[in-house]
Design an enzyme around this catalytic site. Structure first.
Site, PDB file in Angstrom:
ATOM      1  N   GLY A 183     -21.191 -36.548  -9.008  1.00 36.01           N
ATOM      2  CA  GLY A 183     -19.720 -35.755  -8.815  1.00 36.01           C
ATOM      3  C   GLY A 183     -18.897 -37.345  -8.714  1.00 36.01           C
TER       4      GLY A 183
ATOM      5  CB  SER B  92     -22.514 -38.730 -12.246  1.00 31.74           C
ATOM      6  OG  SER B  92     -21.521 -39.042 -11.919  1.00 31.74           O
TER       7      SER B  92
ATOM      8  CD  GLU C 221     -28.053 -32.588  -6.761  1.00 37.36           C
ATOM      9  OE1 GLU C 221     -27.404 -32.662  -7.949  1.00 37.36           O
ATOM     10  OE2 GLU C 221     -27.822 -31.954  -5.417  1.00 37.36           O
TER      11      GLU C 221
ATOM     12  CD  GLU D 132     -20.020 -30.264  -4.156  1.00 41.10           C
ATOM     13  OE1 GLU D 132     -20.365 -29.102  -4.084  1.00 41.10           O
ATOM     14  OE2 GLU D 132     -20.320 -31.398  -5.001  1.00 41.10           O
TER      15      GLU D 132
ATOM     16  CG  ASN E 156     -24.409 -26.826  -8.035  1.00 40.23           C
ATOM     17  OD1 ASN E 156     -23.554 -25.208  -8.438  1.00 40.23           O
ATOM     18  ND2 ASN E 156     -23.775 -27.171  -7.578  1.00 40.23           N
ATOM     19  CD1 TRP E 157     -21.248 -24.833 -14.878  1.00 38.81           C
ATOM     20  CD2 TRP E 157     -21.115 -22.439 -14.130  1.00 38.81           C
ATOM     21  NE1 TRP E 157     -21.954 -23.796 -15.452  1.00 38.81           N
ATOM     22  CE2 TRP E 157     -21.678 -22.499 -15.754  1.00 38.81           C
ATOM     23  CE3 TRP E 157     -20.545 -20.608 -13.861  1.00 38.81           C
ATOM     24  CZ2 TRP E 157     -21.263 -21.719 -17.006  1.00 38.81           C
ATOM     25  CZ3 TRP E 157     -20.831 -20.158 -15.114  1.00 38.81           C
ATOM     26  CH2 TRP E 157     -21.104 -20.337 -16.661  1.00 38.81           C
ATOM     27  CE  LYS E 158     -20.421 -30.060  -7.953  1.00 38.98           C
ATOM     28  NZ  LYS E 158     -20.569 -31.084  -7.350  1.00 38.98           N
TER      29      LYS E 158
ATOM     30  CG  HIS F  55     -25.265 -29.301  -3.706  1.00 39.63           C
ATOM     31  ND1 HIS F  55     -24.274 -29.621  -3.419  1.00 39.63           N
ATOM     32  CD2 HIS F  55     -25.144 -28.991  -4.919  1.00 39.63           C
ATOM     33  CE1 HIS F  55     -23.547 -30.321  -4.199  1.00 39.63           C
ATOM     34  NE2 HIS F  55     -23.987 -30.430  -5.609  1.00 39.63           N
TER      35      HIS F  55
ATOM     36  N   GLY G 230     -23.841 -30.689 -12.526  1.00 44.12           N
ATOM     37  CA  GLY G 230     -22.850 -30.525 -11.921  1.00 44.12           C
ATOM     38  C   GLY G 230     -21.412 -29.940 -12.829  1.00 44.12           C
ATOM     39  N   GLY G 231     -20.248 -31.056 -13.223  1.00 43.60           N
ATOM     40  CA  GLY G 231     -19.530 -31.721 -13.852  1.00 43.60           C
ATOM     41  C   GLY G 231     -20.358 -31.434 -15.702  1.00 43.60           C
TER      42      GLY G 231
END
Ligand code: PEP
Length: 262
Positions: free
Chosen positions: A182, A222, A176, A106, A10-12, A104, A243-244
């Site tokens: 994150g 994470s 999640e 966010e 997930n590159w956001k 998600h 993500g990251g």
């Protein structure tokens, strides 16, 4: 029951078209000849979907055994019309999008998406055969207040309201914990396994034991190359939403490799 693991990046709001091109060229060259027995999915920003679709179409899936599948990070619950800033499922299908991340944390926390909205989006996605990656998870306050199971049960029951067993078979759940997204803090493998087993038990309550045994449940929060093996070794964890650590090709590849021992 063996379930094929699924690893989704997930590159956001990261990587426009040119950075997408750099990533994909590097990823494809680094994975050439590797045996990665997992589904691999990349969710770029909407604006990078055409570039990603073109690059993957040009790469030869016969040479590249693990063809990447494309996900969107969101979709509208409406078909078309006066919804400024929204993107419909039909528009996504034009770019060979197979998955869509829905629910998600966010989207829930920053953009106010409720369980009812997420349920409407899941239904709309299934109308065009898009496969939802349906995210659920508790905040730290909810966990500390002993509400983990209540929160997860509500999110699952409301999010999957009136979703048929047939449609469920094309849904992936991503557990999640919000406090792990994150933050660099990962759930311990025991915390993650317990939550995943609970999620599977809720699916069993709603749909029966067979669909519950078949559904894939990713862990997200994470995930890194260093913790992927331990998390993915848990019996109810079937891959990861990342993500990251999925912004760099090598790191994403290491997670997939470490999480799918051959
Ligand atoms: C996510 O965005 O779904 C996520 C899990 O992010 P990160 O891996 O950076 O925690």
């Amino acid at each position: 029951m063996s379930r094929k693991p699924i690893f989704a990046a997930n590159w956001k709001m990261n990587k426009g078209a040119s950075e997408t091109e750099d990533f994909i060229k590097s990823f494809l060259s680094k994975t050439q000849g590797l045996n990665l027995p997992a589904d691999i999915v990349i969710a770029p920003p909407f604006i990078s979907l055409p570039k990603l679709a073109t690059l993957l179409h040009e790469s030869n899936p016969v040479d590249n055994a693990h063809a990447i599948q494309i996900a969107a990070q969101n979709c509208s619950q409406f078909d078309s019309g006066a919804y400024t800033g929204e993107v419909s499922v039909m528009m996504l299908r034009e770019f060979y999008v197979h998955y869509v991340i829905l629910g998600h944390s966010e989207r829930r926390a920053i953009f106010g998406e409720t369980d009812a909205i997420i349920n409407a989006k899941i239904k709309k996605a299934r109308e065009t055969n898009l496969k939802p990656i349906f995210c659920i998870g508790e905040t730290l306050e909810e966990r500390e207040a002993g509400k983990l199971e209540e929160v997860l049960r509500t999110q699952i029951t409301e999010g999957l309201k009136d979703i048929s067993e047939k449609d469920l078979s094309d849904i992936v759940i991503a557990y999640e914990p919000v406090w792990a997204i994150g933050t660099g803090v990962t759930a311990s493998s025991e915390q993650a396994q317990d939550a995943h087993a609970f999620v599977r038990s809720v699916i069993a309550d709603l749909y029966g034991t067979d669909p519950a045994a078949k559904i894939r449940i990713q862990y997200g929060g994470s995930v890194k190359p260093a913790n992927a093996a331990e998390l993915m070794a848990c019996p109810d964890i079937d891959g990861a939403l990342i993500g990251g650590a999925a912004l760099e090709p090598q790191s994403f590849i290491e997670i997939i490799k470490n999480g799918t021992p051959v």
